[in-house]
Design a protein around this motif. Structure first.
Motif, PDB file in Angstrom:
ATOM      1  N   UNK A  11      73.016  26.074  12.474  1.00  0.00           N
ATOM      2  CA  UNK A  11      74.118  26.713  11.752  1.00  0.00           C
ATOM      3  C   UNK A  11      73.635  27.633  10.635  1.00  0.00           C
ATOM      4  N   UNK A  12      72.403  27.420  10.148  1.00  0.00           N
ATOM      5  CA  UNK A  12      71.872  28.238   9.062  1.00  0.00           C
ATOM      6  C   UNK A  12      71.703  29.695   9.468  1.00  0.00           C
ATOM      7  N   UNK A  13      71.733  29.994  10.775  1.00  0.00           N
ATOM      8  CA  UNK A  13      71.598  31.374  11.234  1.00  0.00           C
ATOM      9  C   UNK A  13      72.731  32.252  10.717  1.00  0.00           C
ATOM     10  N   UNK A  14      73.846  31.625  10.343  1.00  0.00           N
ATOM     11  CA  UNK A  14      74.978  32.386   9.817  1.00  0.00           C
ATOM     12  C   UNK A  14      74.599  33.108   8.527  1.00  0.00           C
ATOM     13  N   UNK A  15      73.568  32.586   7.807  1.00  0.00           N
ATOM     14  CA  UNK A  15      73.129  33.188   6.549  1.00  0.00           C
ATOM     15  C   UNK A  15      71.994  34.197   6.741  1.00  0.00           C
ATOM     16  N   UNK A  16      71.226  34.062   7.802  1.00  0.00           N
ATOM     17  CA  UNK A  16      69.971  34.811   7.905  1.00  0.00           C
ATOM     18  C   UNK A  16      69.903  35.809   9.051  1.00  0.00           C
ATOM     19  N   UNK A  17      70.793  35.719  10.025  1.00  0.00           N
ATOM     20  CA  UNK A  17      70.673  36.532  11.241  1.00  0.00           C
ATOM     21  C   UNK A  17      71.985  37.239  11.555  1.00  0.00           C
ATOM     22  N   UNK A  18      71.877  38.447  12.081  1.00  0.00           N
ATOM     23  CA  UNK A  18      73.066  39.192  12.493  1.00  0.00           C
ATOM     24  C   UNK A  18      73.672  38.546  13.737  1.00  0.00           C
ATOM     25  N   UNK A  19      74.939  38.177  13.635  1.00  0.00           N
ATOM     26  CA  UNK A  19      75.650  37.549  14.750  1.00  0.00           C
ATOM     27  C   UNK A  19      76.853  38.416  15.113  1.00  0.00           C
TER      28      UNK A  19
ATOM     29  N   UNK B 217      71.046  23.139   4.627  1.00  0.00           N
ATOM     30  CA  UNK B 217      71.427  24.529   4.885  1.00  0.00           C
ATOM     31  C   UNK B 217      72.272  24.627   6.153  1.00  0.00           C
ATOM     32  N   UNK B 218      71.927  23.838   7.170  1.00  0.00           N
ATOM     33  CA  UNK B 218      72.732  23.816   8.393  1.00  0.00           C
ATOM     34  C   UNK B 218      74.139  23.291   8.111  1.00  0.00           C
ATOM     35  N   UNK B 219      74.215  22.263   7.265  1.00  0.00           N
ATOM     36  CA  UNK B 219      75.527  21.705   6.908  1.00  0.00           C
ATOM     37  C   UNK B 219      76.350  22.743   6.150  1.00  0.00           C
ATOM     38  N   UNK B 220      75.693  23.464   5.234  1.00  0.00           N
ATOM     39  CA  UNK B 220      76.391  24.518   4.490  1.00  0.00           C
ATOM     40  C   UNK B 220      76.887  25.600   5.444  1.00  0.00           C
ATOM     41  N   UNK B 221      76.056  25.944   6.435  1.00  0.00           N
ATOM     42  CA  UNK B 221      76.468  26.922   7.435  1.00  0.00           C
ATOM     43  C   UNK B 221      77.669  26.446   8.236  1.00  0.00           C
ATOM     44  N   UNK B 222      77.685  25.159   8.541  1.00  0.00           N
ATOM     45  CA  UNK B 222      78.820  24.562   9.279  1.00  0.00           C
ATOM     46  C   UNK B 222      80.106  24.684   8.480  1.00  0.00           C
ATOM     47  N   UNK B 223      80.025  24.391   7.177  1.00  0.00           N
ATOM     48  CA  UNK B 223      81.207  24.502   6.309  1.00  0.00           C
ATOM     49  C   UNK B 223      81.697  25.944   6.270  1.00  0.00           C
ATOM     50  N   UNK B 224      80.768  26.893   6.139  1.00  0.00           N
ATOM     51  CA  UNK B 224      81.134  28.310   6.096  1.00  0.00           C
ATOM     52  C   UNK B 224      81.791  28.736   7.409  1.00  0.00           C
ATOM     53  N   UNK B 225      81.217  28.310   8.526  1.00  0.00           N
ATOM     54  CA  UNK B 225      81.766  28.671   9.837  1.00  0.00           C
ATOM     55  C   UNK B 225      83.192  28.161   9.991  1.00  0.00           C
ATOM     56  N   UNK B 226      83.435  26.920   9.590  1.00  0.00           N
ATOM     57  CA  UNK B 226      84.753  26.335   9.772  1.00  0.00           C
ATOM     58  C   UNK B 226      85.798  26.940   8.849  1.00  0.00           C
ATOM     59  N   UNK B 227      85.426  27.224   7.614  1.00  0.00           N
ATOM     60  CA  UNK B 227      86.419  27.677   6.650  1.00  0.00           C
ATOM     61  C   UNK B 227      86.613  29.179   6.647  1.00  0.00           C
TER      62      UNK B 227
ATOM     63  N   UNK C 259      78.790  21.348  15.696  1.00  0.00           N
ATOM     64  CA  UNK C 259      78.710  20.137  14.888  1.00  0.00           C
ATOM     65  C   UNK C 259      78.109  20.486  13.530  1.00  0.00           C
ATOM     66  N   UNK C 260      77.783  19.475  12.741  1.00  0.00           N
ATOM     67  CA  UNK C 260      77.337  19.727  11.369  1.00  0.00           C
ATOM     68  C   UNK C 260      75.987  20.418  11.297  1.00  0.00           C
TER      69      UNK C 260
END
Length: 326
Positions: free
Chosen positions: A186-194, A127-137, A161-162
């Motif tokens: 990085x998984x916080x991108x899916x679950x928390x308001x940033x 999930x952290x890796x998926x969050x990293x991909x989302x953040x970068x793209x 990082x990843x």
């Protein structure tokens, strides 16, 4: 014959004897027969691996070429190259399994079960890796951004990082550095308001609230707060207004070319709240300058007094005197 040559000869003879002994024990001939039996599959596997490595090498050169041409998207191309490599590695592994594993349905089931077990065991890293991909793209967050994460804190992003975001921690009110580092999955991108305070523009609305006594001159207090704020940020707000008013997508929004004053009343005072635009990286410094100017001007005026918690005693002299006379 030299001593060294004699030693070398003895070592060679000893090595030949040991190898012959090992071959006789492990029956190497049997393994040679097995290799001969599967020689076609071995050749196919070799071709698959070699083709995959060449494919990866060609793709890497292409990604690096585009990364050099478009420096602003270099990180995206290099990340795509990184992901592409692992996709090819997985494809090569599956193809090799397919070469030796004749029962395709069993292979699919086995791979599925293994994949499910790995996914369950590594769900957080995945999930952290998926969050990293989302953040970068999506470029939601990038290095240098100032962000605030609900129930976590605020900070400046200095590495991604990843698995994690790395922030230089700041205080939540004025964004003063604390010297600490926040490490956020990085998984916080899916679950928390940033909140990204610098996405698109580093300018944000800030405010200052000042409480005055009820007997203070309201108009004079408004004047002091407005002029003090305008002296510090007036030119900046005017420039931003002229720049942003030309953007069509901002026409529907209310733009201001000067600080905005609001007045309110409490039981013990009235307050004046001033809103103004400021560069988020200069928030603490600008707020300090504005407050210094306000205090300086208030100290010059007798008609304006700041309110503060205190007890006021009222003595009714007239009533006391009347009581004594009677």
């Amino acid at each position: 014959m030299s001593v060294n040559k004699v030693k070398l000869g003895i070592k060679i003879l000893l090595l030949v004897f040991l190898l012959h002994y090992l071959i006789s024990i492990f029956n190497v001939g049997r393994y040679v027969d097995i290799i001969a039996e599967y020689q076609n599959q071995i050749i196919i596997v070799f071709v698959i691996i070699l083709s995959g490595l060449i494919f990866i090498d060609i793709a890497s050169e292409i990604f690096k070429k585009y990364a050099r041409k478009k420096e602003e998207k270099a990180g995206e191309y290099l990340t795509l190259n990184y992901i592409f490599k692992y996709v090819v590695y997985v494809a090569i592994a599956l193809m090799i399994f397919g070469v030796f594993y004749k029962n395709v349905s069993s292979l699919v089931v086995s791979v599925g079960l293994i994949g499910a077990a790995i996914t369950y065991a590594l769900q957080k890293p995945i999930l952290n890796f998926a969050g990293w991909v989302v953040i970068l793209y999506t470029r939601t967050i990038k290095i240098g951004d100032r962000i605030s994460i609900k129930n976590i804190g605020a900070g400046d992003v200095f590495d991604i990082d990843t698995q994690h975001l790395y922030l230089s921690e700041l205080t939540a009110d004025n964004f003063e550095p604390t010297g600490k580092v926040l490490i956020i999955p990085n998984s916080y991108i899916f679950t928390t308001a940033i909140e990204n305070l610098t996405k698109g523009s580093p300018y944000v609305w800030d405010s200052i609230v000042l409480h005055f006594t009820h007997d203070s001159d309201v108009e004079k207090a408004k004047q002091i707060v407005f002029e003090s704020t305008n002296e510090v940020v007036g030119n900046l707000m005017l420039k931003l207004y002229e720049k942003w008013s030309k953007r069509k997508y901002l026409i529907s929004r209310k733009l201001a070319n000067k600080p905005v004053i609001r007045v309110g009343i409490t039981r013990t005072s009235f307050y004046i709240k001033v809103y103004y635009l400021v560069n988020v990286y200069e928030k603490a410094e600008i707020k300090t300058k504005i407050q210094e100017r306000i205090l300086k001007e208030i100290n010059k005026e007798r008609a304006v007094k700041l309110s503060y918690p205190h007890v006021k005693a009222i003595v009714e002299y007239e009533k006391t005197l009347n009581t004594k006379n009677s």
